[in-house]
Design a protein around this motif. Structure first.
Motif, PDB file in Angstrom:
ATOM      1  N   PRO A  69      11.665  -8.094   5.339  1.00 17.89           N
ATOM      2  CA  PRO A  69      10.715  -6.977   5.335  1.00 17.89           C
ATOM      3  C   PRO A  69       9.873  -6.949   4.063  1.00 17.89           C
ATOM      4  CG  PRO A  69      12.927  -6.189   4.863  1.00 17.89           C
ATOM      5  CD  PRO A  69      13.063  -7.631   5.226  1.00 17.89           C
ATOM      6  N   PRO A  70       8.583  -6.645   4.182  1.00 13.02           N
ATOM      7  CA  PRO A  70       7.719  -6.511   3.003  1.00 13.02           C
ATOM      8  C   PRO A  70       7.924  -5.165   2.335  1.00 13.02           C
ATOM      9  CG  PRO A  70       6.462  -6.006   4.952  1.00 13.02           C
ATOM     10  CD  PRO A  70       7.830  -6.416   5.429  1.00 13.02           C
ATOM     11  N   ASP A  71       7.303  -5.003   1.194  1.00 10.99           N
ATOM     12  CA  ASP A  71       7.361  -3.714   0.502  1.00 10.99           C
ATOM     13  C   ASP A  71       6.455  -2.711   1.222  1.00 10.99           C
ATOM     14  OD1 ASP A  71       6.395  -1.641  -1.590  1.00 10.99           O
ATOM     15  OD2 ASP A  71       8.171  -2.544  -2.492  1.00 10.99           O
ATOM     16  N   PRO A  72       7.002  -1.582   1.685  1.00 13.65           N
ATOM     17  CA  PRO A  72       6.197  -0.640   2.466  1.00 13.65           C
ATOM     18  C   PRO A  72       5.203   0.156   1.625  1.00 13.65           C
ATOM     19  CG  PRO A  72       8.400   0.245   2.126  1.00 13.65           C
ATOM     20  CD  PRO A  72       8.409  -1.152   1.576  1.00 13.65           C
ATOM     21  N   THR A  73       5.321   0.086   0.296  1.00 14.37           N
ATOM     22  CA  THR A  73       4.400   0.848  -0.548  1.00 14.37           C
ATOM     23  C   THR A  73       3.122   0.083  -0.872  1.00 14.37           C
ATOM     24  OG1 THR A  73       5.382   0.105  -2.632  1.00 14.37           O
ATOM     25  CG2 THR A  73       6.358   2.052  -1.583  1.00 14.37           C
ATOM     26  N   THR A  74       3.114  -1.228  -0.611  1.00 13.74           N
ATOM     27  CA  THR A  74       1.912  -2.018  -0.930  1.00 13.74           C
ATOM     28  C   THR A  74       1.266  -2.646   0.302  1.00 13.74           C
ATOM     29  OG1 THR A  74       3.262  -3.988  -1.413  1.00 13.74           O
ATOM     30  CG2 THR A  74       2.748  -2.504  -3.249  1.00 13.74           C
ATOM     31  N   THR A  75       1.788  -2.332   1.469  1.00 11.04           N
ATOM     32  CA  THR A  75       1.172  -2.769   2.737  1.00 11.04           C
ATOM     33  C   THR A  75       1.307  -1.654   3.758  1.00 11.04           C
ATOM     34  OG1 THR A  75       1.122  -4.503   4.424  1.00 11.04           O
ATOM     35  CG2 THR A  75       3.286  -3.857   3.640  1.00 11.04           C
ATOM     36  N   PRO A  76       0.277  -1.391   4.572  1.00 14.55           N
ATOM     37  CA  PRO A  76      -1.001  -2.091   4.652  1.00 14.55           C
ATOM     38  C   PRO A  76      -1.905  -1.775   3.465  1.00 14.55           C
ATOM     39  CG  PRO A  76      -1.000  -0.243   6.151  1.00 14.55           C
ATOM     40  CD  PRO A  76       0.381  -0.320   5.588  1.00 14.55           C
ATOM     41  N   ALA A  77      -2.928  -2.627   3.275  1.00 20.68           N
ATOM     42  CA  ALA A  77      -3.907  -2.461   2.205  1.00 20.68           C
ATOM     43  C   ALA A  77      -5.312  -2.544   2.797  1.00 20.68           C
ATOM     44  CB  ALA A  77      -3.719  -3.537   1.141  1.00 20.68           C
ATOM     45  N   SER A  78      -6.178  -1.629   2.357  1.00 14.37           N
ATOM     46  CA  SER A  78      -7.542  -1.590   2.885  1.00 14.37           C
ATOM     47  C   SER A  78      -8.438  -2.604   2.172  1.00 14.37           C
ATOM     48  CB  SER A  78      -8.131  -0.188   2.709  1.00 14.37           C
ATOM     49  OG  SER A  78      -9.505  -0.180   3.044  1.00 14.37           O
ATOM     50  N   PHE A  79      -9.248  -3.306   2.968  1.00 14.41           N
ATOM     51  CA  PHE A  79     -10.248  -4.239   2.440  1.00 14.41           C
ATOM     52  C   PHE A  79     -11.653  -3.836   2.902  1.00 14.41           C
ATOM     53  CE2 PHE A  79      -6.447  -6.596   1.719  1.00 14.41           C
ATOM     54  CZ  PHE A  79      -6.721  -7.487   0.692  1.00 14.41           C
ATOM     55  N   ASP A  80     -11.890  -2.537   3.031  1.00 15.46           N
ATOM     56  CA  ASP A  80     -13.200  -2.047   3.470  1.00 15.46           C
ATOM     57  C   ASP A  80     -14.296  -2.484   2.504  1.00 15.46           C
ATOM     58  OD1 ASP A  80     -11.747  -0.834   5.419  1.00 15.46           O
ATOM     59  OD2 ASP A  80     -12.123   1.221   4.762  1.00 15.46           O
ATOM     60  N   SER A  81     -15.481  -2.769   3.045  1.00 18.00           N
ATOM     61  CA  SER A  81     -16.608  -3.174   2.215  1.00 18.00           C
ATOM     62  C   SER A  81     -17.902  -2.938   2.989  1.00 18.00           C
ATOM     63  CB  SER A  81     -16.502  -4.651   1.828  1.00 18.00           C
ATOM     64  OG  SER A  81     -16.516  -5.479   2.986  1.00 18.00           O
ATOM     65  N   SER A  82     -19.021  -3.094   2.288  1.00 17.46           N
ATOM     66  CA  SER A  82     -20.335  -2.931   2.920  1.00 17.46           C
ATOM     67  C   SER A  82     -21.258  -4.040   2.442  1.00 17.46           C
ATOM     68  CB  SER A  82     -20.934  -1.567   2.583  1.00 17.46           C
ATOM     69  OG  SER A  82     -21.111  -1.423   1.185  1.00 17.46           O
ATOM     70  N   THR A  83     -22.311  -4.305   3.239  1.00 17.69           N
ATOM     71  CA  THR A  83     -23.235  -5.370   2.888  1.00 17.69           C
ATOM     72  C   THR A  83     -24.591  -5.142   3.533  1.00 17.69           C
ATOM     73  OG1 THR A  83     -23.587  -7.784   2.926  1.00 17.69           O
ATOM     74  CG2 THR A  83     -22.590  -6.819   4.857  1.00 17.69           C
ATOM     75  N   PHE A  84     -25.626  -5.719   2.945  1.00 20.70           N
ATOM     76  CA  PHE A  84     -26.941  -5.819   3.580  1.00 20.70           C
ATOM     77  C   PHE A  84     -26.851  -6.823   4.716  1.00 20.70           C
ATOM     78  CE2 PHE A  84     -30.963  -8.181   3.841  1.00 20.70           C
ATOM     79  CZ  PHE A  84     -31.830  -7.149   4.161  1.00 20.70           C
TER      80      PHE A  84
END
Length: 267
Positions: A69-84
């Motif tokens: 099992p992974p660490d539940p405090t650091t996953t999931p992680a957001s990679f939201d971004s914006s661009t032209f």
């Protein structure tokens, strides 16, 4: 006597004027042809400029070998971004009734969504298999989005002969690169026991739906404003597979929002 003769002559002339006018031919009014109504049926091609925003999250589902099992405090992680975003589109319309237009359209565009986070989600924290939060100083993860495209149907309603409100939906494509990097050794806090750098590249197929408004500017030039939402599901991958100890199993949920202004010419 002369004055009386003069007055009678003037009166006779005045009485005769209406009768002469009635006998004169009447000039016909100038004919003005009605303005031609624009017909939306036909092919068109255009260019678009706008922006693309991502709604994406990295979820680590297992780490190590065998997977734990992974660490539940650091996953999931957001990679939201914006661009032209810049692109082009082509299509064909059919005006099937005075007020209704249907069509088929394809588009392609380029953008550069890019977000890098320190550490690899789920591999650091306080769980038994994880390494310490110091891994954020030497490990990293990254999500990039490049080109996108779609093939869609359109259904529109003419609120005036020159103004079209429409809905659109169909298939969508999105290119994506997902990276995990470890600068690992036995002497630092990295998740990996060796230096590792892997990028997973994919082109996802999903669905898209949106709406817009289009107006005839002059001649055959059409200006539009449009918004679309796209969902590409989950991208699954195992980083450092076969390393016997450093594996990271994950999936990335991916959704995008696009807003654009377009200018097209109808042939």
């Amino acid at each position: 006597m002369k004055r009386l003769i003069f007055i009678n002559a003037v009166a006779a002339a005045l009485l005769a004027t209406p009768a002469m006018a009635a006998d004169m031919p009447v000039k016909a009014p100038v004919y003005t042809a009605p303005a031609a109504v624009f017909n939306w049926t036909g092919a068109y091609a255009g260019i678009s400029l706008g922006g693309r925003w991502t709604d994406t999250a990295w979820t680590t589902t297992g780490i190590g070998s065998p997977l734990g099992p992974p660490d539940p405090t650091t996953t999931p992680a957001s990679f939201d971004s914006s661009t032209f975003r810049a692109g082009g589109y082509i299509g064909y319309n059919w005006q099937i009734a005075p007020l209704w237009v249907i069509g088929l359209e394809a588009d392609a565009a380029w953008g550069h969504n890019n977000n890098t986070l320190a550490g690899i989600p789920g591999t650091y924290g306080t769980c038994g298999l994880c390494v310490s939060p110091g891994a954020t100083a030497v490990d990293s993860s990254n999500v990039k989005l490049g080109w996108d495209g779609s093939l869609r149907g359109r259904v529109g309603f003419l609120i005036t002969p020159a103004w079209l409100l429409y809905a659109t939906g169909g298939l969508a494509w999105q290119q994506a690169d997902i990276n995990a990097t470890c600068n690992g050794s036995f002497f630092n806090a990295s998740w990996c026991v060796a230096v590792r750098n892997e990028t997973f590249s994919t082109t996802r197929i999903g669905w898209t739906i949106g709406a817009g408004a289009e107006v005839l500017l002059w001649s055959n030039w059409l200006l539009r404003a449009e918004y679309r939402y796209a969902d590409y599901g989950n991208i699954g991958h195992t980083f450092f597979a076969g390393s016997n100890i450093d594996e990271v199993e994950m999936h990335e949920s991916l959704k995008t929002n696009t807003a654009l202004i377009g200018l097209a010419y109808k042939f």
